[in-house]
Scaffold this motif. Structure first.
Motif, PDB file in Angstrom:
ATOM      1  N   UNK A 170      99.024  62.837  57.589  1.00 26.26           N
ATOM      2  CA  UNK A 170      97.921  62.712  56.410  1.00 26.26           C
ATOM      3  C   UNK A 170      98.607  62.296  55.213  1.00 26.26           C
ATOM      4  N   UNK A 171      97.818  61.652  54.211  1.00 28.78           N
ATOM      5  CA  UNK A 171      98.583  61.069  52.940  1.00 28.78           C
ATOM      6  C   UNK A 171      99.073  62.225  52.252  1.00 28.78           C
ATOM      7  N   UNK A 172     100.110  61.911  51.316  1.00 27.69           N
ATOM      8  CA  UNK A 172     100.619  63.186  50.626  1.00 27.69           C
ATOM      9  C   UNK A 172      99.611  63.849  49.895  1.00 27.69           C
ATOM     10  N   UNK A 173     100.068  65.237  49.777  1.00 29.49           N
ATOM     11  CA  UNK A 173      99.187  66.139  49.191  1.00 29.49           C
ATOM     12  C   UNK A 173      99.037  65.870  47.560  1.00 29.49           C
ATOM     13  N   UNK A 174     100.170  65.418  46.895  1.00 28.37           N
ATOM     14  CA  UNK A 174     100.433  65.303  45.677  1.00 28.37           C
ATOM     15  C   UNK A 174     100.864  63.830  45.311  1.00 28.37           C
ATOM     16  N   UNK A 175     100.359  62.884  44.640  1.00 21.33           N
ATOM     17  CA  UNK A 175     100.988  61.524  44.306  1.00 21.33           C
ATOM     18  C   UNK A 175     100.774  61.495  42.756  1.00 21.33           C
ATOM     19  N   UNK A 176     102.013  61.476  42.258  1.00 25.90           N
ATOM     20  CA  UNK A 176     102.229  61.011  40.771  1.00 25.90           C
ATOM     21  C   UNK A 176     102.087  59.577  40.691  1.00 25.90           C
ATOM     22  N   UNK A 177     101.490  59.076  39.535  1.00 24.35           N
ATOM     23  CA  UNK A 177     100.939  57.898  39.325  1.00 24.35           C
ATOM     24  C   UNK A 177     101.439  57.474  37.902  1.00 24.35           C
ATOM     25  N   UNK A 178     102.316  56.486  37.470  1.00 27.98           N
ATOM     26  CA  UNK A 178     102.488  56.285  36.222  1.00 27.98           C
ATOM     27  C   UNK A 178     102.332  54.635  35.866  1.00 27.98           C
ATOM     28  N   UNK A 231     102.599  72.004  47.113  1.00 30.03           N
ATOM     29  CA  UNK A 231     102.979  72.200  45.578  1.00 30.03           C
ATOM     30  C   UNK A 231     101.696  71.606  44.844  1.00 30.03           C
ATOM     31  N   UNK A 232     101.280  72.314  43.862  1.00 32.84           N
ATOM     32  CA  UNK A 232     100.284  71.825  42.788  1.00 32.84           C
ATOM     33  C   UNK A 232     100.851  70.703  41.925  1.00 32.84           C
ATOM     34  N   UNK A 233     101.030  69.895  42.320  1.00 31.75           N
ATOM     35  CA  UNK A 233     101.510  68.605  41.315  1.00 31.75           C
ATOM     36  C   UNK A 233     100.926  67.202  41.955  1.00 31.75           C
ATOM     37  N   UNK A 234     101.316  66.460  40.911  1.00 27.10           N
ATOM     38  CA  UNK A 234     100.754  64.932  41.098  1.00 27.10           C
ATOM     39  C   UNK A 234      99.376  64.710  40.729  1.00 27.10           C
ATOM     40  N   UNK A 235      99.347  63.543  40.039  1.00 29.02           N
ATOM     41  CA  UNK A 235      97.843  63.381  39.508  1.00 29.02           C
ATOM     42  C   UNK A 235      96.784  62.955  40.478  1.00 29.02           C
ATOM     43  N   UNK A 236      97.199  62.637  41.533  1.00 27.93           N
ATOM     44  CA  UNK A 236      96.022  62.615  42.591  1.00 27.93           C
ATOM     45  C   UNK A 236      96.556  63.442  43.623  1.00 27.93           C
ATOM     46  N   UNK A 237      95.654  64.517  43.913  1.00 28.44           N
ATOM     47  CA  UNK A 237      95.794  65.539  44.796  1.00 28.44           C
ATOM     48  C   UNK A 237      95.056  65.233  45.947  1.00 28.44           C
ATOM     49  N   UNK A 238      95.434  65.515  47.079  1.00 24.92           N
ATOM     50  CA  UNK A 238      94.744  65.421  48.435  1.00 24.92           C
ATOM     51  C   UNK A 238      94.429  66.588  49.291  1.00 24.92           C
ATOM     52  N   UNK A 255     106.823  59.379  56.551  1.00 26.48           N
ATOM     53  CA  UNK A 255     107.763  60.454  56.418  1.00 26.48           C
ATOM     54  C   UNK A 255     108.447  60.259  54.972  1.00 26.48           C
ATOM     55  N   UNK A 256     108.656  58.954  54.864  1.00 25.77           N
ATOM     56  CA  UNK A 256     109.431  58.419  53.496  1.00 25.77           C
ATOM     57  C   UNK A 256     108.563  58.469  52.333  1.00 25.77           C
ATOM     58  N   UNK A 257     107.159  58.245  52.647  1.00 23.20           N
ATOM     59  CA  UNK A 257     106.264  58.113  51.640  1.00 23.20           C
ATOM     60  C   UNK A 257     105.517  59.323  51.211  1.00 23.20           C
ATOM     61  N   UNK A 258     105.716  60.304  52.141  1.00 20.69           N
ATOM     62  CA  UNK A 258     104.920  61.512  51.969  1.00 20.69           C
ATOM     63  C   UNK A 258     106.024  62.550  50.732  1.00 20.69           C
ATOM     64  N   UNK A 259     105.422  62.381  49.716  1.00 19.97           N
ATOM     65  CA  UNK A 259     106.229  63.821  48.821  1.00 19.97           C
ATOM     66  C   UNK A 259     106.107  65.032  49.746  1.00 19.97           C
TER      67      UNK A 259
END
Lengths: 275, 192
Positions: free
Chosen positions: B61-69, A136-143, A17-21
């Motif tokens: 599941x892993x997060x749907x969106x992961x910001x990496x910097x 949401x459609x955000x984040x450089x790695x989408x899953x 829960x903590x790591x899931x944005x």
């Protein structure tokens, strides 16, 4: 012990829960997740139930591909354009999209189409791609998360043709154990369960152990490794012979492999040929 | 009925005997009836069969969106992401990307599309099940994160998953409104 495991699961949940944005997919149950059936043209598969145990509605995109497996039976999926096209001729889901509200179950129906005159096995895979509302459609790695439902469909009179390719005797994962690994290949037209046993004999030819060879499904055109695990007695040293008896789906001539047990390491030298 | 009529005409001493006869008769009757019922039960059986469906449940599941910097010559590591799975048959998870070589491409969020002939990072996104590696390059082919795991039982099995992106001075920064992006597809399923 049980308490420790429960605590660790809770910790993992908290960590998740903590790591899931934001969640990639809600909690979804798919059953059955594997379908084995004898079919003919027009057969309906048992309904696949998709249950949403999460808090948000989930849109499920449905499409098909083809399945195979590697040596340990892990599925190998194909869902490229060709596989999607080929599989859609065999298996037609009634819906290409489901909307599953929280706490509800939605059945997915599918119909089998068999090419005229075909007899053998068909192995389409149904993919259920999960898109929770509010993602949401955000984040450089989408899953994207998806669940695969593998099917093993038999049509008409077809037979497997199981052969043993290789036999290896090797150290097991646990110290002091041995594995007899038998690679079997199905050159037939339909899947079958391969299985049997391994007899271990000492240098004088006396059988000291008979171990089951883990039975496993082998698709046509695929190979799979069956493994028997043996824990040699502490005093066991010297030459031994492993005799492999493949009894399923039909008995094959036995295969013998000679090997040597030495104090350390657990095994030295192994190999053999089919009789 | 039968013992009662006779008992009224006899002395009290014989009542006990008559009562015993009545009880004996009743017991005999019950035994006979029970025998008939037993014979009937033997000829009527119910066979209950039960098929347990093979199922898989993904609780997380892993997060749907992961910001990496990260800056050049640095590595960005994200995770742990967690898969929580319950299954009553052997199961596994596979991962793949939408880029053949696993490299992030320039993306235009406004157009919701990759930029044609856009920039591409020099190094692939990598994954691991531990923060210290070993790291595996992501590709367009499904590769197993875990495979051949046994049935979980009621307690879910947790699989940790980490992502790493290494950058170099060959990588070009993007104008505002653009970003590097890649899509990972996780597939959970039962084995054959």
């Amino acid at each position: 012990m049980v308490l420790c495991r429960q605590v660790s699961v809770v910790l993992v949940l908290v960590c998740a829960l903590l790591t899931a944005g934001w969640p990639a997919a809600a909690q979804v149950v798919v059953r059955p997740a594997k379908i084995e059936a004898r079919v003919e043209d027009g057969s309906a598969l048992p309904p696949i139930e998709v249950t949403n145990r999460g808090q948000a509605p989930v849109r499920v995109v449905v499409y098909t591909g083809l399945g195979g497996h590697d040596l340990d039976g892990s599925p190998v999926y194909r869902d490229d354009a060709w596989a999607r096209s080929e599989s859609s001729r065999i298996l037609r889901p009634a819906e290409d999209e489901l909307y599953v509200a929280p706490g509800t179950t939605v059945p997915l129906l599918a119909t089998v189409r068999v090419p005229e005159g075909f007899a053998g096995g068909l192995y389409p895979v149904i993919f259920l791609e999960l898109h929770p509302d509010g993602t949401q459609d955000a984040g450089s790695v989408r899953a994207v998360g998806r669940v695969a439902v593998v099917t093993l469909l038999s049509v008409g009179d077809a037979a497997p043709d199981m052969q043993a390719e290789t036999v290896l005797v090797r150290p097991g994962q646990d110290a002091g154990t041995l594995e007899v690994a038998v690679r079997v290949r199905n050159d037939g037209d339909v899947h079958a369960v391969a299985g049997g046993s391994v007899t271990i004999s000492d240098g004088s030819g006396v059988a000291v152990a008979k171990i089951p060879l883990g039975a496993a499904t082998v698709l046509p055109g695929h190979a799979r490794e069956l493994v028997a695990h043996w824990i040699p007695p502490a005093a066991a040293l010297g030459p031994y012979v492993a005799t492999v008896h493949l009894e399923e789906p039909s008995p094959l001539p036995p295969i013998q492999v000679a090997f040597m047990l030495e104090p350390a390491p657990a095994i030295a030298g192994a190999g053999g040929n089919r009789w | 009925m039968l013992p009662a009529t006779g008992c009224r005409l006899r002395a009290a001493a014989s009542r006990a005997l008559c009562l015993s006869g009545a009880i004996l008769g009743l017991l005999c009757g019950l035994l006979v009836m029970n025998g008939v019922a037993g014979a009937q039960a033997a000829s009527h059986t119910t066979t209950v069969s039960f098929t347990l469906l093979e199922a898989i449940e993904v609780l997380a599941w892993p997060s749907a969106g992961v910001p990496m910097v990260a800056g050049p010559d640095e590595e960005a590591i994200s995770g742990p992401f967690i898969f929580l799975v319950r299954a009553n048959a052997p199961w596994g998870i596979r991962v793949r990307t939408d880029a053949d070589d696993g490299r992030m491409r320039e993306y235009d969020p406004n157009a919701a599309a990759y930029v044609p002939q856009g920039h591409v990072l020099s190094r692939s996104v990598e994954w691991s099940t531990t923060p210290n590696g070993p790291w595996y390059t992501t590709t367009a082919a499904d590769v197993p994160v875990v495979s051949g795991r046994g049935p979980t039982g009621a307690q879910p099995a947790a699989v940790e998953f980490y992502l790493r992106q290494v950058t170099t001075y060959d990588d070009v920064t993007l104008p505002t409104g653009r970003e590097y992006r890649i899509i990972l597809t996780y597939t959970a399923g039962l084995g054959y």
